[in-house]
Design a protein around this motif. Structure first.
Motif, PDB file in Angstrom:
ATOM      1  N   ALA A  22      40.543  92.155   3.187  1.00 55.44           N
ATOM      2  CA  ALA A  22      41.221  91.604   2.145  1.00 55.44           C
ATOM      3  C   ALA A  22      40.995  89.951   2.062  1.00 55.44           C
ATOM      4  O   ALA A  22      41.236  89.095   2.961  1.00 55.44           O
ATOM      5  N   PRO A  23      40.728  89.561   0.925  1.00 51.87           N
ATOM      6  CA  PRO A  23      40.589  88.108   0.978  1.00 51.87           C
ATOM      7  C   PRO A  23      41.649  87.607   1.939  1.00 51.87           C
ATOM      8  O   PRO A  23      43.440  88.008   1.580  1.00 51.87           O
ATOM      9  N   GLY A  24      41.521  86.316   2.530  1.00 52.54           N
ATOM     10  CA  GLY A  24      42.671  85.786   3.174  1.00 52.54           C
ATOM     11  C   GLY A  24      42.789  86.827   4.867  1.00 52.54           C
ATOM     12  O   GLY A  24      43.410  85.964   5.341  1.00 52.54           O
ATOM     13  N   LEU A  50      28.190  84.168   8.906  1.00 56.44           N
ATOM     14  CA  LEU A  50      28.743  84.140   7.794  1.00 56.44           C
ATOM     15  C   LEU A  50      29.280  83.131   7.258  1.00 56.44           C
ATOM     16  O   LEU A  50      29.627  82.865   6.011  1.00 56.44           O
ATOM     17  N   GLU A  51      29.715  82.061   8.182  1.00 55.42           N
ATOM     18  CA  GLU A  51      31.017  80.781   7.984  1.00 55.42           C
ATOM     19  C   GLU A  51      29.401  80.280   6.938  1.00 55.42           C
ATOM     20  O   GLU A  51      30.311  78.739   6.356  1.00 55.42           O
ATOM     21  N   ASN A  52      28.880  80.118   7.560  1.00 57.11           N
ATOM     22  CA  ASN A  52      27.276  78.806   7.022  1.00 57.11           C
ATOM     23  C   ASN A  52      27.184  79.535   5.518  1.00 57.11           C
ATOM     24  O   ASN A  52      27.225  78.790   4.867  1.00 57.11           O
ATOM     25  N   GLN A  53      27.605  80.825   5.081  1.00 58.86           N
ATOM     26  CA  GLN A  53      27.343  81.879   4.069  1.00 58.86           C
ATOM     27  C   GLN A  53      28.636  81.326   3.096  1.00 58.86           C
ATOM     28  O   GLN A  53      27.990  81.804   1.923  1.00 58.86           O
ATOM     29  N   GLY A  54      29.150  80.772   3.555  1.00 56.25           N
ATOM     30  CA  GLY A  54      30.238  80.383   2.856  1.00 56.25           C
ATOM     31  C   GLY A  54      31.643  82.374   2.856  1.00 56.25           C
ATOM     32  O   GLY A  54      32.433  82.212   1.721  1.00 56.25           O
ATOM     33  N   LEU A  55      31.410  83.356   3.539  1.00 60.46           N
ATOM     34  CA  LEU A  55      31.972  84.340   3.582  1.00 60.46           C
ATOM     35  C   LEU A  55      32.967  83.824   3.940  1.00 60.46           C
ATOM     36  O   LEU A  55      34.584  85.086   3.815  1.00 60.46           O
ATOM     37  N   VAL A  56      33.557  83.504   5.100  1.00 63.92           N
ATOM     38  CA  VAL A  56      34.363  84.066   6.106  1.00 63.92           C
ATOM     39  C   VAL A  56      34.914  81.643   6.288  1.00 63.92           C
ATOM     40  O   VAL A  56      33.606  81.072   6.336  1.00 63.92           O
ATOM     41  N   GLU A  57      35.858  81.470   7.285  1.00 65.19           N
ATOM     42  CA  GLU A  57      36.026  80.269   7.307  1.00 65.19           C
ATOM     43  C   GLU A  57      36.819  80.101   8.952  1.00 65.19           C
ATOM     44  O   GLU A  57      37.555  81.175   9.496  1.00 65.19           O
ATOM     45  N   ASN A  58      36.969  79.567   9.947  1.00 63.74           N
ATOM     46  CA  ASN A  58      37.379  79.406  10.800  1.00 63.74           C
ATOM     47  C   ASN A  58      39.029  78.443  10.181  1.00 63.74           C
ATOM     48  O   ASN A  58      39.047  77.277  10.285  1.00 63.74           O
ATOM     49  N   TRP A  62      44.573  79.732  13.534  1.00 59.67           N
ATOM     50  CA  TRP A  62      44.455  81.100  13.471  1.00 59.67           C
ATOM     51  C   TRP A  62      43.515  81.919  13.935  1.00 59.67           C
ATOM     52  O   TRP A  62      43.309  82.899  13.752  1.00 59.67           O
ATOM     53  N   GLY A  63      42.373  81.182  13.927  1.00 59.47           N
ATOM     54  CA  GLY A  63      40.998  82.034  13.487  1.00 59.47           C
ATOM     55  C   GLY A  63      39.852  81.903  12.869  1.00 59.47           C
ATOM     56  O   GLY A  63      40.668  81.179  11.412  1.00 59.47           O
ATOM     57  N   THR A  64      39.462  83.064  12.721  1.00 61.13           N
ATOM     58  CA  THR A  64      38.893  83.281  11.592  1.00 61.13           C
ATOM     59  C   THR A  64      38.907  84.459  10.617  1.00 61.13           C
ATOM     60  O   THR A  64      39.323  85.101  10.939  1.00 61.13           O
ATOM     61  N   ARG A  65      38.695  83.658   9.189  1.00 61.20           N
ATOM     62  CA  ARG A  65      39.748  84.272   8.591  1.00 61.20           C
ATOM     63  C   ARG A  65      38.345  84.834   7.332  1.00 61.20           C
ATOM     64  O   ARG A  65      38.130  83.934   7.419  1.00 61.20           O
ATOM     65  N   ILE A  66      38.771  85.733   6.148  1.00 62.47           N
ATOM     66  CA  ILE A  66      37.820  85.810   5.092  1.00 62.47           C
ATOM     67  C   ILE A  66      37.861  84.943   4.575  1.00 62.47           C
ATOM     68  O   ILE A  66      39.409  84.514   3.547  1.00 62.47           O
ATOM     69  N   VAL A  67      37.146  84.514   3.590  1.00 64.53           N
ATOM     70  CA  VAL A  67      37.474  83.143   2.982  1.00 64.53           C
ATOM     71  C   VAL A  67      38.631  83.644   1.257  1.00 64.53           C
ATOM     72  O   VAL A  67      38.393  84.377   1.059  1.00 64.53           O
ATOM     73  N   PRO A  68      39.876  83.318   0.925  1.00 68.94           N
ATOM     74  CA  PRO A  68      40.642  83.494   0.352  1.00 68.94           C
ATOM     75  C   PRO A  68      39.946  83.513  -0.809  1.00 68.94           C
ATOM     76  O   PRO A  68      39.308  82.612  -1.375  1.00 68.94           O
ATOM     77  N   PHE A  69      41.036  84.520  -1.977  1.00 68.46           N
ATOM     78  CA  PHE A  69      40.330  84.271  -3.668  1.00 68.46           C
ATOM     79  C   PHE A  69      40.813  82.801  -4.120  1.00 68.46           C
ATOM     80  O   PHE A  69      42.235  82.609  -3.920  1.00 68.46           O
TER      81      PHE A  69
END
Length: 240
Positions: A22-24, A50-58, A62-69
């Motif tokens: 899920a996003p986020g 994947l963070e460099n590709q903009g799909l996840v963020e640190n 909290w840690g690493t999460r899926i980029v929220p919509f």
């Protein structure tokens, strides 16, 4: 041959684009390591890719999460893509004598058929559309532009897919993608750029039309949304 980290990154990227997170959603590196059959170190390195590709963020603490919509971010990506892919179209047309347009014509016709009768799996159509535009970008002859567009288009594909769009509600002109390729193969680079810009703007309009209504707030004030988490497919060991 791909490294273990690259294999893991590819698998995670596919799972993200298929909506298995899920996003986020915050990711557990240990859980991912178990599910994918690799070490936590490999997962950590893959997530950096994947963070460099903009799909996840640190996120600190909290840690690493899926980029929220984010609808504004999606609109921004369309604006960037319109400018960059418009330039790519101009370049493709400018070097048309060195370009084989036959594969693009085949892809365009297949896409037009898909949009005419959208498959039940919206992700399939979105992915085919991404592949089509990536093929166009790859013909522009500018490595820096191709690499930048790859990142922008990948983020846009993910954010658009999180909207769970219903492409059956999209109405596109007949031969829409075929006409775009014909403009690229024509003799006017400016016309090719205009055609691409119009094409990208229409894409944003389609997302707005096909997106579901905003989630409804429950009695507690929370919103409801589909559960997207599914079991991941373990990585296949190299040589197995």
């Amino acid at each position: 041959m791909l490294t273990r980290t690259e294999q893991c990154a590819n698998q995670l990227r596919g799972n993200i684009l298929q909506g298995r997170f899920a996003p986020g959603e915050v990711l557990s590196q240990r859980q991912l390591a178990r599910e994918l059959g690799c070490s936590p170190i490999v997962v950590r390195e893959s997530l950096r890719m994947l963070e460099n590709q903009g799909l996840v963020e640190n996120v600190p603490k909290w840690g690493t999460r899926i980029v929220p919509f984010d609808v504004d971010r999606l609109k921004g990506l369309f604006l960037v893509r319109e400018a960059l892919e418009g330039m790519a179209a101009r370049l493709v047309c400018s070097r048309r004598a060195a370009v084989d347009f036959a594969p693009l014509l085949t892809q365009a016709q297949a896409l037009d058929r898909l949009f005419a009768k959208p498959p039940a799996d919206a992700g399939q159509l979105a992915t085919e559309h991404y592949v089509f535009h990536s093929a166009i970008d790859g013909l522009c002859g500018c490595t820096e532009l191709v690499e930048t567009l790859a990142r922008v288009n990948l983020q846009q594909l993910f954010l658009a897919s999180t909207q769970l769009v219903d492409f059956a509600r999209v109405r596109q002109p007949s031969r829409w993608h075929l006409q775009l390729v014909q403009a690229l193969a024509g003799s006017d680079p400016e016309a090719a750029e205009r055609a691409m810009r119009e094409h990208v703007r229409k894409g944003l309009e389609d997302i707005a039309v096909a997106a579901p209504p905003p989630p409804v707030a429950g009695r507690s004030g929370t919103t409801t949304s589909p559960t997207r988490r599914q079991a991941l497919t373990p990585l296949v060991e190299a040589g197995s």
